[in-house]
Design an enzyme around this catalytic site. Structure first.
Site, PDB file in Angstrom:
ATOM      1  N   SER A  18       1.478  -7.413  -0.804  1.00 55.83           N
ATOM      2  CA  SER A  18       2.141  -8.459   0.004  1.00 55.83           C
ATOM      3  C   SER A  18       1.209  -9.703   0.350  1.00 55.83           C
ATOM      4  O   SER A  18       1.678 -10.743   0.702  1.00 55.83           O
ATOM      5  CB  SER A  18       2.738  -8.038   1.166  1.00 55.83           C
ATOM      6  OG  SER A  18       1.698  -7.764   2.275  1.00 55.83           O
ATOM      7  N   TYR A  33      -8.370   0.964  -3.717  1.00 59.27           N
ATOM      8  CA  TYR A  33      -7.031   1.204  -4.487  1.00 59.27           C
ATOM      9  C   TYR A  33      -6.259  -0.076  -4.620  1.00 59.27           C
ATOM     10  O   TYR A  33      -6.689  -0.968  -4.500  1.00 59.27           O
ATOM     11  CB  TYR A  33      -6.035   2.068  -3.378  1.00 59.27           C
ATOM     12  CG  TYR A  33      -5.595   1.228  -2.385  1.00 59.27           C
ATOM     13  CD1 TYR A  33      -6.385   1.028  -1.198  1.00 59.27           C
ATOM     14  CD2 TYR A  33      -4.376   0.541  -2.449  1.00 59.27           C
ATOM     15  CE1 TYR A  33      -5.870   0.326  -0.038  1.00 59.27           C
ATOM     16  CE2 TYR A  33      -3.921  -0.170  -1.223  1.00 59.27           C
ATOM     17  CZ  TYR A  33      -4.532  -0.463  -0.178  1.00 59.27           C
ATOM     18  OH  TYR A  33      -4.333  -1.095   0.930  1.00 59.27           O
ATOM     19  N   LYS A  69       0.331  -7.718  12.865  1.00 59.91           N
ATOM     20  CA  LYS A  69      -0.579  -6.684  12.487  1.00 59.91           C
ATOM     21  C   LYS A  69      -1.932  -7.209  13.200  1.00 59.91           C
ATOM     22  O   LYS A  69      -2.158  -8.160  13.068  1.00 59.91           O
ATOM     23  CB  LYS A  69      -0.848  -7.093  10.605  1.00 59.91           C
ATOM     24  CG  LYS A  69      -1.835  -6.079  10.105  1.00 59.91           C
ATOM     25  CD  LYS A  69      -1.801  -6.017   8.728  1.00 59.91           C
ATOM     26  CE  LYS A  69      -2.892  -5.065   8.220  1.00 59.91           C
ATOM     27  NZ  LYS A  69      -2.907  -5.021   6.783  1.00 59.91           N
ATOM     28  N   THR A 109       1.816  -4.541   4.229  1.00 58.21           N
ATOM     29  CA  THR A 109       1.673  -4.724   5.698  1.00 58.21           C
ATOM     30  C   THR A 109       1.168  -6.016   5.828  1.00 58.21           C
ATOM     31  O   THR A 109       1.033  -6.450   6.896  1.00 58.21           O
ATOM     32  CB  THR A 109       0.660  -3.474   6.323  1.00 58.21           C
ATOM     33  OG1 THR A 109      -0.611  -3.680   5.599  1.00 58.21           O
ATOM     34  CG2 THR A 109       1.182  -2.254   6.385  1.00 58.21           C
ATOM     35  N   ASP A 110       0.066  -6.473   4.925  1.00 54.26           N
ATOM     36  CA  ASP A 110      -0.442  -7.941   5.163  1.00 54.26           C
ATOM     37  C   ASP A 110       0.482  -8.964   5.547  1.00 54.26           C
ATOM     38  O   ASP A 110       0.291  -9.901   6.567  1.00 54.26           O
ATOM     39  CB  ASP A 110      -1.210  -8.462   3.934  1.00 54.26           C
ATOM     40  CG  ASP A 110      -2.312  -7.530   3.419  1.00 54.26           C
ATOM     41  OD1 ASP A 110      -2.719  -6.707   4.488  1.00 54.26           O
ATOM     42  OD2 ASP A 110      -2.888  -7.811   2.431  1.00 54.26           O
ATOM     43  N   THR A 139       0.895  -1.273  -0.112  1.00 51.49           N
ATOM     44  CA  THR A 139      -0.113  -0.160   0.132  1.00 51.49           C
ATOM     45  C   THR A 139       0.892   1.313  -0.061  1.00 51.49           C
ATOM     46  O   THR A 139       0.507   2.257  -0.481  1.00 51.49           O
ATOM     47  CB  THR A 139      -1.078  -0.001   1.224  1.00 51.49           C
ATOM     48  OG1 THR A 139      -1.788  -1.030   1.169  1.00 51.49           O
ATOM     49  CG2 THR A 139      -1.602   1.444   1.421  1.00 51.49           C
ATOM     50  N   GLU A 174      -1.945 -29.315  27.711  1.00 54.29           N
ATOM     51  CA  GLU A 174      -3.113 -30.318  27.708  1.00 54.29           C
ATOM     52  C   GLU A 174      -2.757 -31.204  26.844  1.00 54.29           C
ATOM     53  O   GLU A 174      -3.603 -32.334  26.789  1.00 54.29           O
ATOM     54  CB  GLU A 174      -4.499 -29.427  27.191  1.00 54.29           C
ATOM     55  CG  GLU A 174      -5.078 -28.797  28.245  1.00 54.29           C
ATOM     56  CD  GLU A 174      -6.273 -27.842  27.925  1.00 54.29           C
ATOM     57  OE1 GLU A 174      -7.341 -28.772  27.694  1.00 54.29           O
ATOM     58  OE2 GLU A 174      -6.590 -26.685  27.975  1.00 54.29           O
TER      59      GLU A 174
HETATM   60  N1  ASP Z   1      -2.775  -5.576   0.766  1.00 57.41           N
HETATM   61  C1  ASP Z   1      -1.593  -4.768   1.034  1.00 57.41           C
HETATM   62  C2  ASP Z   1      -0.299  -5.281   1.195  1.00 57.41           C
HETATM   63  O1  ASP Z   1      -0.049  -6.050   2.077  1.00 57.41           O
HETATM   64  C3  ASP Z   1      -1.868  -3.781   2.356  1.00 57.41           C
HETATM   65  C4  ASP Z   1      -0.876  -2.843   2.893  1.00 57.41           C
HETATM   66  O2  ASP Z   1       0.170  -2.875   2.189  1.00 57.41           O
HETATM   67  O3  ASP Z   1      -1.249  -2.134   3.614  1.00 57.41           O
HETATM   68  O4  ASP Z   1       0.385  -5.295   0.123  1.00 57.41           O
END
Ligand code: ASP
Length: 367
Positions: A82, A49, A188, A115-116, A36, A324
């Protein structure tokens, strides 16, 4: 005439001074992978986007202040969302990181990333790189075209972090929303918020303020030193952070994750047995507990030589050994503090060295 001469001498001196200043700045190398932070949308206010659209040069141009902090160069490794990250890209990226480390020409490395799966790439790199220089992953929750895009400030903070001697020896870091996190613990936690990254068990390592990084503490799981610790009467004294040499590797052993839930059936595991996976991580309930419908399938998998790791779908705490579930009896491995997606990574790398479950458990004992 005299004035002109003096003017040109002055300009040459200024040019030399500026060049010397630039040379004195730390060298930070940026490896761009998309996400992103490189995303672009049709509207500044709507959330739709596409990730991985904008090249690294454009991102850097948006933050000229970076040039006051470091001498920055960069290259595009891939430009993907990602969610499409793969073992193959990891190997390419990690080998490039190792080349840069070996060149001894850079003081720090920044990796722009979606971020994923950022936490996974950070953790993978932490296991396959062996260096004291800062390696910092950064991304954004809002695309570059959004109002208050968080990419520029995050990128600036990441370069500050990578350029700082204070970041040396802290392992692979994630720098998001003004904070710095360690690769093993960060995750995340929110689908849309800019404060999505957290280290729920150990907290942030530090923060960035006015172009400077400040650390509260060092990550525990860094360095190749022997550290003794006792847990429930057992002395653990293995190497703290395992290191895996990937130089000759072209692919990684196949390891999958099965998710536990009420009424889950054994077929979540059967597919992986049938397809000859080398390892299965079970994202169990609670302390990595396994439904009675799935237990026999996991026993079968183990008897077929597959390594079974118990992890948990619970976001905090550790999946502890012999709780357990009697791991010793079933030859299962407990993931301790690694969440299922990170347990998968350690298991893949461990399987490049051994298929002995007891040795593999020792790698996990460090988390
Ligand atoms: N889908 C995006 C990615 O992980 C989300 C992000 O970058 O925040 O590339």
């Amino acid at each position: 005439m005299n004035f002109l001469k003096r003017f040109s001498v002055l300009s040459v001196m200024m040019l030399v001074a500026v060049t010397m200043m630039a040379q004195e700045l730390p060298k930070v190398y940026i490896l761009a992978t998309g996400g992103t932070i490189a995303g672009s949308g049709s509207s500044a206010t709507k959330s739709n986007y596409s990730a991985g659209q904008v090249a690294i040069g454009t991102l850097l141009d948006a933050v000229p202040a970076i040039n006051d902090v470091a001498y920055v160069e960069g290259e595009q490794v891939v430009n993907i969302g990602s969610q499409d990250m793969s073992d193959d890209v990891w190997l390419v990226l990690a080998k490039r990181v190792n080349e840069l480390i070996a060149s001894q020409k850079v003081n720090g490395i920044v990796i722009t990333h979606g971020t994923d799966t950022m936490e996974e790439t950070a953790f993978f790199l932490s296991l396959v790189t062996d260096s004291n220089i800062p390696i910092v992953l950064v991304g954004a929750m809002r695309p570059s075209t959004a109002i208050s895009a968080d990419g520029p400030v995050n990128l600036y903070n990441a370069v500050v972090t990578a350029a700082s001697p204070a970041s040396m020896g802290r392992g692979v870091l994630v720098c998001m929303n003004g904070k710095v996190y360690g690769a093993a613990d960060v995750t995340k936690t929110n689908t849309t918020s800019v404060e999505t990254f957290q280290s729920p068990n150990s907290g942030a390592l530090g923060y960035i303020h006015n172009g400077e990084v400040f650390y509260y503490h060092a990550p525990d799981r860094v360095g190749r030193k022997f550290v003794d610790h006792v847990h429930e009467g057992t002395l653990f004294n293995e190497v703290r952070t395992p290191y895996f040499n990937i130089d000759g590797l072209k692919s990684l052993p196949k390891v999958g994750i099965a998710y536990g839930y009420s009424s889950v059936e054994g077929d979540v595991v059967d597919m992986m047995i049938d397809k000859h996976y080398k390892g299965i991580v079970y994202a169990g309930v609670g302390n990595g507990n396994i439904h009675k419908n799935v237990f026999p399938e996991l026993e079968k998998a183990r008897k077929d030589g597959i390594i079974v790791v118990r992890s948990s779908r619970v976001p905090t705490g550790a999946t502890t050994l012999d709780a357990e579930v009697d791991d010793n009896k079933y030859e299962f491995v407990a993931s301790w503090g690694l969440n299922p997606q990170k347990a998968r990574i350690l298991l893949m790398l461990a399987l490049t060295k051994t298929d002995d479950w007891k040795t593999i458990q020792k790698y996990f004992n460090n988390y």
